[in-house]
Design a protein around this motif. Structure first.
Motif, PDB file in Angstrom:
ATOM      1  N   GLY A   1       0.827  -1.199   0.000  1.00 23.42           N
ATOM      2  CA  GLY A   1       0.000   0.000   0.000  1.00 23.42           C
ATOM      3  C   GLY A   1       0.857   1.243   0.000  1.00 23.42           C
ATOM      4  O   GLY A   1       0.719   2.121  -0.839  1.00 23.42           O
ATOM      5  N   ALA A   2       1.790   1.315   0.947  1.00 24.32           N
ATOM      6  CA  ALA A   2       2.670   2.479   1.041  1.00 24.32           C
ATOM      7  C   ALA A   2       4.053   2.199   0.469  1.00 24.32           C
ATOM      8  O   ALA A   2       4.810   3.123   0.200  1.00 24.32           O
ATOM      9  N   ALA A   3       4.417   0.932   0.309  1.00 24.75           N
ATOM     10  CA  ALA A   3       5.739   0.583  -0.202  1.00 24.75           C
ATOM     11  C   ALA A   3       5.656  -0.762  -0.906  1.00 24.75           C
ATOM     12  O   ALA A   3       4.745  -1.562  -0.674  1.00 24.75           O
ATOM     13  N   ARG A   4       6.638  -1.017  -1.759  1.00 28.39           N
ATOM     14  CA  ARG A   4       6.699  -2.287  -2.473  1.00 28.39           C
ATOM     15  C   ARG A   4       7.517  -3.296  -1.669  1.00 28.39           C
ATOM     16  O   ARG A   4       8.443  -2.939  -0.960  1.00 28.39           O
ATOM     17  N   VAL A   5       7.150  -4.560  -1.829  1.00 26.15           N
ATOM     18  CA  VAL A   5       7.772  -5.629  -1.054  1.00 26.15           C
ATOM     19  C   VAL A   5       8.060  -6.812  -1.967  1.00 26.15           C
ATOM     20  O   VAL A   5       7.253  -7.140  -2.849  1.00 26.15           O
ATOM     21  N   ARG A   6       9.203  -7.450  -1.769  1.00 23.51           N
ATOM     22  CA  ARG A   6       9.491  -8.726  -2.427  1.00 23.51           C
ATOM     23  C   ARG A   6       9.371  -9.788  -1.348  1.00 23.51           C
ATOM     24  O   ARG A   6      10.112  -9.779  -0.366  1.00 23.51           O
ATOM     25  N   LEU A   7       8.421 -10.706  -1.546  1.00 23.81           N
ATOM     26  CA  LEU A   7       8.035 -11.643  -0.506  1.00 23.81           C
ATOM     27  C   LEU A   7       8.564 -13.040  -0.838  1.00 23.81           C
ATOM     28  O   LEU A   7       8.375 -13.544  -1.953  1.00 23.81           O
TER      29      LEU A   7
ATOM     30  N   ALA B   1      15.832 -16.204   0.024  1.00 25.85           N
ATOM     31  CA  ALA B   1      15.153 -17.477  -0.221  1.00 25.85           C
ATOM     32  C   ALA B   1      15.765 -18.589   0.631  1.00 25.85           C
ATOM     33  O   ALA B   1      15.043 -19.436   1.169  1.00 25.85           O
ATOM     34  N   GLU B   2      17.089 -18.604   0.764  1.00 21.03           N
ATOM     35  CA  GLU B   2      17.726 -19.620   1.602  1.00 21.03           C
ATOM     36  C   GLU B   2      17.361 -19.427   3.071  1.00 21.03           C
ATOM     37  O   GLU B   2      17.150 -20.399   3.806  1.00 21.03           O
ATOM     38  N   THR B   3      17.291 -18.174   3.504  1.00 22.81           N
ATOM     39  CA  THR B   3      16.887 -17.898   4.880  1.00 22.81           C
ATOM     40  C   THR B   3      15.462 -18.371   5.117  1.00 22.81           C
ATOM     41  O   THR B   3      15.156 -19.008   6.139  1.00 22.81           O
ATOM     42  N   ALA B   4      14.570 -18.078   4.178  1.00 21.61           N
ATOM     43  CA  ALA B   4      13.183 -18.518   4.287  1.00 21.61           C
ATOM     44  C   ALA B   4      13.094 -20.038   4.355  1.00 21.61           C
ATOM     45  O   ALA B   4      12.363 -20.606   5.180  1.00 21.61           O
TER      46      ALA B   4
ATOM     47  N   VAL C   1      10.692 -19.279   7.637  1.00 20.30           N
ATOM     48  CA  VAL C   1      10.138 -17.954   7.913  1.00 20.30           C
ATOM     49  C   VAL C   1       9.721 -17.271   6.618  1.00 20.30           C
ATOM     50  O   VAL C   1      10.286 -17.520   5.554  1.00 20.30           O
ATOM     51  N   VAL C   2       8.737 -16.409   6.722  1.00 24.75           N
ATOM     52  CA  VAL C   2       8.379 -15.524   5.617  1.00 24.75           C
ATOM     53  C   VAL C   2       9.318 -14.330   5.665  1.00 24.75           C
ATOM     54  O   VAL C   2       9.497 -13.703   6.711  1.00 24.75           O
ATOM     55  N   VAL C   3       9.957 -14.020   4.534  1.00 26.42           N
ATOM     56  CA  VAL C   3      10.862 -12.887   4.454  1.00 26.42           C
ATOM     57  C   VAL C   3      10.233 -11.815   3.572  1.00 26.42           C
ATOM     58  O   VAL C   3       9.861 -12.079   2.424  1.00 26.42           O
ATOM     59  N   ALA C   4      10.107 -10.623   4.126  1.00 23.40           N
ATOM     60  CA  ALA C   4       9.555  -9.491   3.385  1.00 23.40           C
ATOM     61  C   ALA C   4      10.678  -8.481   3.173  1.00 23.40           C
ATOM     62  O   ALA C   4      11.121  -7.827   4.119  1.00 23.40           O
ATOM     63  N   SER C   5      11.170  -8.373   1.946  1.00 25.46           N
ATOM     64  CA  SER C   5      12.275  -7.475   1.626  1.00 25.46           C
ATOM     65  C   SER C   5      11.724  -6.166   1.066  1.00 25.46           C
ATOM     66  O   SER C   5      10.993  -6.163   0.072  1.00 25.46           O
TER      67      SER C   5
END
Length: 309
Positions: A55-61, A93-96, A101-105
């Motif tokens: 909504g306020a910013a873009r995210v790579r999930l 992706a390796e961390t996820a 965990v879900v990683v939101a960059s």
């Protein structure tokens, strides 16, 4: 800096990686284009990568097939002026995958076109988005960590500080990889002669000047505490912290000082210093043993920090 100071496993990388000063618009724009149009690296099995809008910013999930209910808000590096989430695809992706965990960059807006506080505000907006949508994504809102590398590490520390002061939902941990914390380092012109590998103080000065455009200059009075986390006087009450850095990294001294101050303030803190490691070593040479060991220790710490209570 002499190549002999670099860890033997990292010398080949240190010899070929150029030092880039992003102060000029041509170099900066070329680097930005490269980071946004990288050829996708090999995918990590079981992890879905998609771009979304908070909504306020873009995210790579980055979402693993099996999640354990925790998440990581991740902030990429690039000296505040370059970079994009895609550059960390393999790492995220390796961390996820490894931690479940879900990683939101955060795809935050870059300086100098968007100086402070815009990058921090974008990161805070994604924190709020994660909190609001945690239940729908199977995330425990009390098990969200905030982390970042280099400039992203500095932004992560700023986000954590702001959340502490606001008094709402708090991160479970902060995970800072060779963070860019202190504008006063850039003002130390004697460091220019050291010529640090990968990211030197000339580039550092350009990055801080871009972030502080229209506000102040690196090392001067008037730099906001929420722009330079190392200027914060009171670190008490912050979440448990991990800081990793190489001992020949330009940011080594400010990272060590921040860690020592956190400990003095009663914050559980682990400082992991890698001998002979320059800036960005684990990203530029991810397959060498010293880099794999560093990433392993970092992820083990994070797994403990966000484990169910």
């Amino acid at each position: 800096m002499e190549i002999s100071r670099v860890h033997p496993q990292l010398r080949a990388m240190a010899r070929w990686v150029p030092r880039v000063n992003p102060g000029g618009w041509a170099v900066r724009n070329l680097a930005r284009a490269g980071s946004r149009h990288l050829v996708p690296r090999a995918r990590v099995a079981g992890v879905t990568i998609r771009n979304v809008s908070s909504g306020a910013a873009r995210v790579r999930l980055y979402t693993p097939e099996v999640t354990g209910g925790a998440a990581l808000l991740w902030i990429h590096g690039g000296g505040m002026v370059i970079g994009a989430p895609r550059q960390d695809d393999r790492f995220c992706a390796e961390t996820a995958s490894q931690l479940g965990v879900v990683v939101a960059s955060v795809d935050y807006r870059l300086a100098p076109e968007n100086p402070h506080p815009t990058p921090s505000e974008d990161c805070l907006a994604v924190w709020s988005w994660l909190q609001a949508g945690a239940a729908s994504q199977g995330i425990d809102p009390d098990r969200i960590a905030v982390g970042g590398a280099s400039a992203g590490g500095g932004l992560a520390a700023s986000v954590v500080n702001t959340l502490h002061d606001d008094g709402g939902a708090q991160p479970a941990a902060q995970w800072l990889v060779y963070p860019m914390l202190d504008d006063r380092t850039a003002a130390r012109t004697e460091l220019d002669a050291v010529s640090h590998f990968v990211w030197d103080n000339s580039a550092n000065r350009a990055g801080w000047a871009a972030l502080l455009r229209g506000i102040s200059s690196p090392g001067a009075d008037g730099v906001p505490v929420d722009a330079a986390p190392a200027r914060r006087a009171d670190l008490a009450g912050l979440p448990q912290t991990w800081i990793g850095v190489g001992d020949i990294d330009l940011f080594h001294d400010e990272a060590r000082c921040y860690a020592q101050r956190l400990v003095a303030a009663g914050v559980p803190t682990l400082l992991d210093v890698v001998p002979g490691a320059p800036h960005g070593f684990e990203s530029l040479a991810p397959h060498v043993p010293v880099a794999r060991a560093f990433l392993g220790r970092a992820r083990e710490w994070l797994a403990r920090a966000i484990a169910p209570r």
